[in-house]
Motif scaffolding. Structure first.
Motif, PDB file in Angstrom:
ATOM      1  N   LEU A 187      14.391  13.179  37.256  1.00 20.31           N
ATOM      2  CA  LEU A 187      13.536  12.065  36.827  1.00 20.31           C
ATOM      3  C   LEU A 187      13.502  11.962  35.301  1.00 20.31           C
ATOM      4  O   LEU A 187      13.719  12.949  34.600  1.00 20.31           O
ATOM      5  CB  LEU A 187      12.118  12.246  37.374  1.00 20.31           C
ATOM      6  N   PRO A 188      13.192  10.757  34.790  1.00 19.41           N
ATOM      7  CA  PRO A 188      13.187  10.594  33.334  1.00 19.41           C
ATOM      8  C   PRO A 188      11.917  11.158  32.690  1.00 19.41           C
ATOM      9  O   PRO A 188      10.937  11.425  33.375  1.00 19.41           O
ATOM     10  CB  PRO A 188      13.187   9.065  33.181  1.00 19.41           C
ATOM     11  N   LYS A 189      11.975  11.295  31.372  1.00 16.24           N
ATOM     12  CA  LYS A 189      10.763  11.702  30.652  1.00 16.24           C
ATOM     13  C   LYS A 189       9.854  10.495  30.503  1.00 16.24           C
ATOM     14  O   LYS A 189      10.305   9.348  30.606  1.00 16.24           O
ATOM     15  CB  LYS A 189      11.141  12.220  29.272  1.00 16.24           C
ATOM     16  N   SER A 190       8.581  10.744  30.251  1.00 13.03           N
ATOM     17  CA  SER A 190       7.642   9.627  30.067  1.00 13.03           C
ATOM     18  C   SER A 190       8.009   8.852  28.801  1.00 13.03           C
ATOM     19  O   SER A 190       8.132   9.440  27.723  1.00 13.03           O
ATOM     20  CB  SER A 190       6.215  10.173  29.943  1.00 13.03           C
ATOM     21  N   PRO A 191       8.189   7.531  28.915  1.00 11.40           N
ATOM     22  CA  PRO A 191       8.557   6.767  27.721  1.00 11.40           C
ATOM     23  C   PRO A 191       7.488   6.854  26.638  1.00 11.40           C
ATOM     24  O   PRO A 191       7.789   6.829  25.447  1.00 11.40           O
ATOM     25  CB  PRO A 191       8.689   5.329  28.245  1.00 11.40           C
ATOM     26  N   ARG A 192       6.238   6.959  27.049  1.00 14.48           N
ATOM     27  CA  ARG A 192       5.173   7.021  26.042  1.00 14.48           C
ATOM     28  C   ARG A 192       5.216   8.354  25.296  1.00 14.48           C
ATOM     29  O   ARG A 192       5.046   8.412  24.089  1.00 14.48           O
ATOM     30  CB  ARG A 192       3.813   6.772  26.697  1.00 14.48           C
ATOM     31  N   TRP A 193       5.487   9.423  26.018  1.00 12.34           N
ATOM     32  CA  TRP A 193       5.598  10.716  25.357  1.00 12.34           C
ATOM     33  C   TRP A 193       6.812  10.707  24.415  1.00 12.34           C
ATOM     34  O   TRP A 193       6.766  11.255  23.308  1.00 12.34           O
ATOM     35  CB  TRP A 193       5.736  11.839  26.404  1.00 12.34           C
ATOM     36  N   LEU A 194       7.881  10.050  24.830  1.00 12.23           N
ATOM     37  CA  LEU A 194       9.079   9.988  23.983  1.00 12.23           C
ATOM     38  C   LEU A 194       8.768   9.274  22.667  1.00 12.23           C
ATOM     39  O   LEU A 194       9.134   9.754  21.580  1.00 12.23           O
ATOM     40  CB  LEU A 194      10.222   9.275  24.719  1.00 12.23           C
ATOM     41  N   VAL A 195       8.049   8.151  22.749  1.00 12.57           N
ATOM     42  CA  VAL A 195       7.709   7.437  21.516  1.00 12.57           C
ATOM     43  C   VAL A 195       6.812   8.304  20.642  1.00 12.57           C
ATOM     44  O   VAL A 195       7.024   8.429  19.431  1.00 12.57           O
ATOM     45  CB  VAL A 195       7.004   6.090  21.833  1.00 12.57           C
ATOM     46  N   LEU A 196       5.844   8.936  21.270  1.00  9.49           N
ATOM     47  CA  LEU A 196       4.912   9.795  20.525  1.00  9.49           C
ATOM     48  C   LEU A 196       5.670  10.837  19.711  1.00  9.49           C
ATOM     49  O   LEU A 196       5.292  11.202  18.611  1.00  9.49           O
ATOM     50  CB  LEU A 196       3.948  10.484  21.513  1.00  9.49           C
ATOM     51  N   ASN A 197       6.779  11.310  20.261  1.00 14.63           N
ATOM     52  CA  ASN A 197       7.531  12.359  19.579  1.00 14.63           C
ATOM     53  C   ASN A 197       8.730  11.831  18.805  1.00 14.63           C
ATOM     54  O   ASN A 197       9.619  12.599  18.416  1.00 14.63           O
ATOM     55  CB  ASN A 197       7.943  13.430  20.595  1.00 14.63           C
ATOM     56  N   GLY A 198       8.756  10.537  18.604  1.00 17.26           N
ATOM     57  CA  GLY A 198       9.770   9.956  17.720  1.00 17.26           C
ATOM     58  C   GLY A 198      11.091   9.583  18.383  1.00 17.26           C
ATOM     59  O   GLY A 198      12.034   9.189  17.700  1.00 17.26           O
ATOM     60  N   TYR A 199      11.190   9.718  19.699  1.00 15.63           N
ATOM     61  CA  TYR A 199      12.459   9.373  20.368  1.00 15.63           C
ATOM     62  C   TYR A 199      12.418   7.942  20.902  1.00 15.63           C
ATOM     63  O   TYR A 199      12.450   7.708  22.119  1.00 15.63           O
ATOM     64  CB  TYR A 199      12.722  10.328  21.532  1.00 15.63           C
ATOM     65  N   VAL A 200      12.365   6.981  19.983  1.00 20.29           N
ATOM     66  CA  VAL A 200      12.160   5.597  20.414  1.00 20.29           C
ATOM     67  C   VAL A 200      13.355   5.069  21.216  1.00 20.29           C
ATOM     68  O   VAL A 200      13.187   4.394  22.239  1.00 20.29           O
ATOM     69  CB  VAL A 200      11.874   4.689  19.201  1.00 20.29           C
ATOM     70  N   SER A 201      14.572   5.410  20.789  1.00 18.88           N
ATOM     71  CA  SER A 201      15.693   4.819  21.521  1.00 18.88           C
ATOM     72  C   SER A 201      15.815   5.425  22.923  1.00 18.88           C
ATOM     73  O   SER A 201      16.198   4.731  23.870  1.00 18.88           O
ATOM     74  CB  SER A 201      16.998   4.928  20.732  1.00 18.88           C
TER      75      SER A 201
END
Ligand code: BGC
Length: 466
Positions: A187-201
């Motif tokens: 399963l994918p990572k949470s998109p919101r957690w990704l943005v929070l940690n700077g992984y926007v793309s």
């Protein structure tokens, strides 16, 4: 009925896999009620030892919930669910093969740690992946899984009771845990957690699989905006976030202090007191309650995003109140009530239905919605540790209360707590139906009153359209 899109299937699949955490939560809290009879017998346990074996899971859950909030924010939601799957596997196997009681208590504590973490990280993960218009029902699948886990545990206990095989009862949790582990790896990572940690793309890539292409940039912008450094919102305990903490802890308190687990854990005892003299009749009645819990949750799920959280909570809690007062009246005047056992059974049914359409799903759902992204894991961890703390307290005091105050007064007490709970929901709980997590967060930033945190912002409307 319109056909489901590819994205909707995928969302459903993600929510079901994550809900295996809920299944294990229900299974592992329910299974001990049957297993303990045989463990007690085999090891000739004292009362104190028995209490430790039974409550080790709740203690572990309290510690697990309290200690993992920051980890959910720093290491990620998906990663933490994978860790819980591993803990479930180790704990279940250790429980099944333990040679001694201290090791059994330790193993159950490990299972408890996993429950405490999964109980909040799974709803958190799903809430961050779901689109706002389905968020309620997708997160509530977790509660459905909890109720199914409880019924599953009763059935497994029943199945292995003749052979007194408590090791199998405790060990079987390993099966869903393995599926959870393997499933989560894909399963994918949470998109919101990704943005929070700077992984926007990376977040964009995930959202592209979950949403229509046309919606992705707007949602991504809204999430990015919500994590811009702000004046005060960094720490969970700052003044701005106090109301949200109040709501989270309040919901946890009322979910437990209105007495659900006196029924989930002690229903056979209540039924016996009410006149179901045969243990088997009492156990059968308990199984009936468990099934009604599942069915009522199934009915509630599609309503959560349509009717809203508040109306369902108010309706459900009113049902619980009526039922608790009926129970109190019945036990206070047993001579007047010729069919006390049927009154008890009917009241408990109403109670369970009320819980299943209200506090059951909503307590876990709303705490997954109200905390700002930066502190979402931490906030949920505090709220859910309060849930487990109250759970433990109610479980440990119920039998004592019955002895000291009598059955009628005890239920009256839970009834009074329910009245406070209804007032709490009525005056403070925001309606979070069909509103984005980012809008809720912007309302907190704007210092809106608790009750209005779910309302669209006056100027920009919904952040997604900003
Ligand atoms: C509660 C548990 C309870 C279960 C019953 C959950 O939401 O947190 O304490 O045993 O529901 O369905």
């Amino acid at each position: 009925m319109t056909a489901l899109s590819r994205q909707q299937w995928y969302l459903g699949w993600i929510s079901i896999v994550a809900a295996l955490g809920g299944l294990l939560f229900g299974y592992d809290t329910g299974v001990i009620s049957g297993a303990i009879l045989f463990i007690r017998h085999q090891f000739t346990l004292s009362v104190l030892q028995t209490e430790f074996v039974v409550s080790a899971v709740l203690m572990g859950a309290f510690v697990g919930a309290l200690s993992s909030g920051r980890l959910a924010d720093s290491l990620g939601r998906r990663f933490l669910i994978i860790v819980t799957a591993l803990l479930f596997i180790v704990g279940s196997l250790l429980s099944a093969f333990t040679p001694s009681i201290p090791l059994l208590i330790f193993a159950r504590f490990i299972v408890g740690l996993a429950i405490g973490i999964a109980a909040f990280v799974a709803p958190l993960y799903v809430a961050e992946i779901a689109p706002q218009q389905y968020r309620g029902r997708l997160v509530a699948l977790n509660q459905l899984a909890v109720t199914m886990g409880i019924v599953g545990s009763y059935l497994i206990d029943y199945q292995f009771a003749d052979a007194a095989n408590w090791r199998m009862m405790l060990g079987l949790g390993v099966v869903p845990a393995l599926i959870l582990l393997v499933g989560m790896l894909f399963l994918p990572k949470s998109p919101r957690w990704l943005v929070l940690n700077g992984y926007v793309s990376k977040a964009r890539q995930v959202l592209l699989k979950l949403r229509d292409k046309s919606q992705v940039e707007a949602e991504l912008n809204a999430i990015e905006k919500s994590v811009e450094p702000k004046k005060e919102s960094g720490a969970l305990f700052n003044k701005r976030l106090r109301p949200v903490l109040f709501i989270g802890i309040g919901l946890a308190f009322f979910q437990q202090a209105t007495g659900i687990n006196t029924i989930i854990y002690y229903a056979p005892i209540i039924f016996k007191t009410a006149g179901f003299h045969h243990a088997s009749a009492a156990i059968l009645a308990t199984l009936g309650l468990g099934l009604v819990n599942v069915l009522a949750t199934v009915i509630a799920i599609p309503l959560i995003d349509k009717v809203g959280r508040r109306p369902l909570l108010l309706l459900g809690m009113t049902g619980m109140l009526v039922s608790l007062f009926l129970l109190a009246a019945g036990f206070a005047m047993p001579n007047l009530v010729t069919h006390l056992r049927w009154l008890t059974f009917a009241s408990l049914l109403i109670y369970i239905v009320g819980f299943a359409i209200g506090l059951g799903p909503m307590a876990w759902l709303v705490i997954a919605e109200i905390f700002p992204l930066r502190v979402r894991g931490e906030g949920m961890s505090v709220a859910s540790a309060s849930n487990w703390g109250c759970n433990l307290l109610v479980a440990m005091t119920f039998l004592t209360l019955l002895n000291f105050m009598g059955t009628a007064t005890t239920f009256l007490l839970y009834g009074l707590v329910t009245i406070l709970g209804i007032a709490f929901v009525y005056f403070y709980l925001p309606e979070t139906k069909n509103v984005s997590l980012e809008t809720i967060e912007a309302n907190i930033e704007a210092g809106k009153p608790m009750r209005e945190l779910g309302e669209s912002l006056p100027v920009v409307g919904n952040l997604l359209t900003d």
